[in-house]
Write a protein that holds these residues in place. Structure first.
Motif, PDB file in Angstrom:
ATOM      1  N   GLU A   1      40.910  52.144  45.116  1.00  0.00           N
ATOM      2  CA  GLU A   1      39.559  51.663  45.411  1.00  0.00           C
ATOM      3  C   GLU A   1      38.642  51.883  44.201  1.00  0.00           C
ATOM      4  OE1 GLU A   1      37.738  53.682  48.711  1.00  0.00           O
ATOM      5  OE2 GLU A   1      36.280  52.078  49.009  1.00  0.00           O
TER       6      GLU A   1
ATOM      7  N   SER B   1      46.033  43.610  36.710  1.00  0.00           N
ATOM      8  CA  SER B   1      44.863  43.185  35.930  1.00  0.00           C
ATOM      9  C   SER B   1      45.230  42.993  34.463  1.00  0.00           C
ATOM     10  CB  SER B   1      43.736  44.215  36.052  1.00  0.00           C
ATOM     11  OG  SER B   1      43.345  44.358  37.393  1.00  0.00           O
TER      12      SER B   1
ATOM     13  N   ALA C   1      39.633  49.345  41.504  1.00  0.00           N
ATOM     14  CA  ALA C   1      39.126  48.001  41.814  1.00  0.00           C
ATOM     15  C   ALA C   1      37.612  47.934  41.613  1.00  0.00           C
ATOM     16  CB  ALA C   1      39.493  47.628  43.250  1.00  0.00           C
TER      17      ALA C   1
ATOM     18  N   ILE D   1      46.904  47.910  40.612  1.00  0.00           N
ATOM     19  CA  ILE D   1      45.766  47.044  40.264  1.00  0.00           C
ATOM     20  C   ILE D   1      45.609  46.978  38.748  1.00  0.00           C
ATOM     21  CG2 ILE D   1      43.258  46.801  40.470  1.00  0.00           C
ATOM     22  CD1 ILE D   1      43.569  48.208  43.258  1.00  0.00           C
TER      23      ILE D   1
ATOM     24  N   THR E   1      36.437  45.204  38.867  1.00  0.00           N
ATOM     25  CA  THR E   1      35.882  43.965  39.421  1.00  0.00           C
ATOM     26  C   THR E   1      34.505  43.692  38.819  1.00  0.00           C
ATOM     27  OG1 THR E   1      37.073  44.398  41.465  1.00  0.00           O
ATOM     28  CG2 THR E   1      35.331  42.741  41.559  1.00  0.00           C
TER      29      THR E   1
ATOM     30  N   TYR F   1      46.041  37.185  40.903  1.00  0.00           N
ATOM     31  CA  TYR F   1      45.289  37.867  39.832  1.00  0.00           C
ATOM     32  C   TYR F   1      45.116  36.955  38.617  1.00  0.00           C
ATOM     33  CZ  TYR F   1      44.402  42.565  41.569  1.00  0.00           C
ATOM     34  OH  TYR F   1      43.880  43.642  42.253  1.00  0.00           O
TER      35      TYR F   1
END
Ligand SMILES: NC(=O)c1ccc[n+]([C@@H]2O[C@H](COP(=O)([O-])OP(=O)(O)OC[C@H]3O[C@@H](n4cnc5c(N)ncnc54)[C@H](O)[C@@H]3O)[C@@H](O)[C@H]2O)c1
Length: 346
Positions: free
Chosen positions: A14, A120, A17, A116, A21, A156
């Motif tokens: 979390e 990414s 991200a 992630i 983001t 992604y």
């Protein structure tokens, strides 16, 4: 960074991200800078180590140790599992952790959820390569894109293309699973504005109708064999590495992220080397493109094959760690390192 008394932080998915983001352009810049550091030799990136299991042949866990120099020297390792059967069970195929080690003491100072970060950096690398290989001579950025393999990595890559200002008139999708293709098409319909989204039930139509082809399957051996499908000279992002038969690469300009890494583990470039006995088909690396030493011609397909470098994971992990540290959100595990005096003095 660890000073006299080393500390250790755990960083959740979390937090990763939340940090990445909205910062996609920064992520692409960090990936570009890392390719440049690696290209100049300011890195250590040994071969990935593949742990495979006789009783579970489709699964693997890969260790990617690495070290990067530059202003924020960092060492570390990504430990990433690929269990394709997870998808049917309702969880993503890949899961990962990344350990960051202090450059001066070697002490690990953070463990990050890294699926992630991995997705990414893969998508940012794809977006960077797509941008730099879409030269004016090749007609600029393609407006017809096609995805073969429509899982998390495809999502992604689409997200990173959009976040770096790509716009499409047409988006094609193809997957062996009609259900996966339909789910991805639904996602694209919600996120892609006016682009026409088409599900193709065969790969040929998708390839012939796309000027940017993105391969993100879990195929273990080539299933795209006919060079004539690529006769319109598309740009191909060979992210899943094993979909293309050698004859397609032999008819293309081949750009790799790292030659030694890519020519391993039965990737399509590795199959070409085994077939021909040489590396003459390799035109150069993404670093060569970034440095202006390699400009892809317009009259052949261009295939970018990124093996995926541990240095990219380290660079993004360090970015996430430093941003959380700067904003006071780093969750340090008290007492993680306990034995800090050689003679047990308190
Ligand atoms: N090069 C890199 O740096 C890098 C980094 C991360 C992931 N990857 C690769 O990206 C790929 C996709 O990862 P993911 O997490 O999205 O996987 P995923 O399991 O979520 O999705 C893969 C999709 O491919 C489909 N598929 C399998 N074989 C196919 C075929 N022959 N034709 C069409 N579709 C097919 C599956 O049905 C599935 O929907 C994997 O191969 C992974 O190893 C590469």
């Amino acid at each position: 960074m660890p000073a006299a008394r080393p500390s250790f932080a755990v960083i959740t998915g979390e937090q990763v991200a939340d940090t990445l983001t909205g910062n996609e352009k920064l992520v692409v810049e960090v990936v570009e800078e890392t390719y440049r550091l690696h290209g100049r030799g300011d890195s250590v990136n040994p071969p990935s180590y593949f742990l495979r299991f006789p009783d579970r042949p489709s699964s693997r866990i890969i260790a990617l140790p690495a070290s990067i120099g530059g202003a924020k020297s960092t060492d570390g390792i990504k430990w990433i599992s690929s269990f394709p059967e997870n998808v049917a069970a309702g969880i993503p195929r890949a899961s990962a952790v990344l350990i960051l080690n202090d450059h001066d003491t070697g002490y690990p100072f953070a463990c990050l959820e890294s699926s992630i970060i991995s997705a990414s950096r893969t998508a940012a690398s794809a977006a960077l390569a797509a941008d730099r290989l879409s030269t004016p001579a090749r007609g600029g950025r393609p407006r017809r894109v096609g995805f073969i393999g429509t899982g998390l990595i495809a999502r992604y890559i689409h997200h990173y293309l959009q976040a770096t200002d790509w716009a499409f008139d047409a988006i094609g999708v193809h997957d062996l699973s009609a259900e996966h293709a339909a789910s991805f098409a639904g996602y694209l319909g919600d996120t892609s504005g006016d682009a026409a989204v088409t599900v193709h039930d065969n790969a040929e139509d998708l390839v012939r109708g796309s000027d940017l082809v993105i391969l993100a399957t879990v195929a273990g051996t080539p299933h795209l064999h006919d060079p004539s499908w690529f006769g319109h000279n598309p740009l191909v992002l060979n992210v899943s590495l094993r979909d293309l038969a050698p004859e397609i690469l032999l008819a293309s300009t081949n750009v790799l992220d790292d030659v030694e890494h890519c020519l391993k583990a039965d990737t399509s470039p590795h199959l070409v080397e085994q077939l021909t006995g040489n590396r003459d088909f390799v035109d150069g690396t993404l670093f060569d493109v970034l440095e202006g030493r390699l400009t892809p011609p317009a009259d052949r397909p261009v295939v970018f094959s990124p093996f995926g470098l541990g240095v990219l994971d380290l660079a993004l992990g360090r970015l996430v760690h430093d941003q959380l540290h700067a904003s006071g959100r780093l969750a340090v595990v008290d007492g993680f390192f306990h034995e800090l005096d050689r003679y047990g003095r308190k």
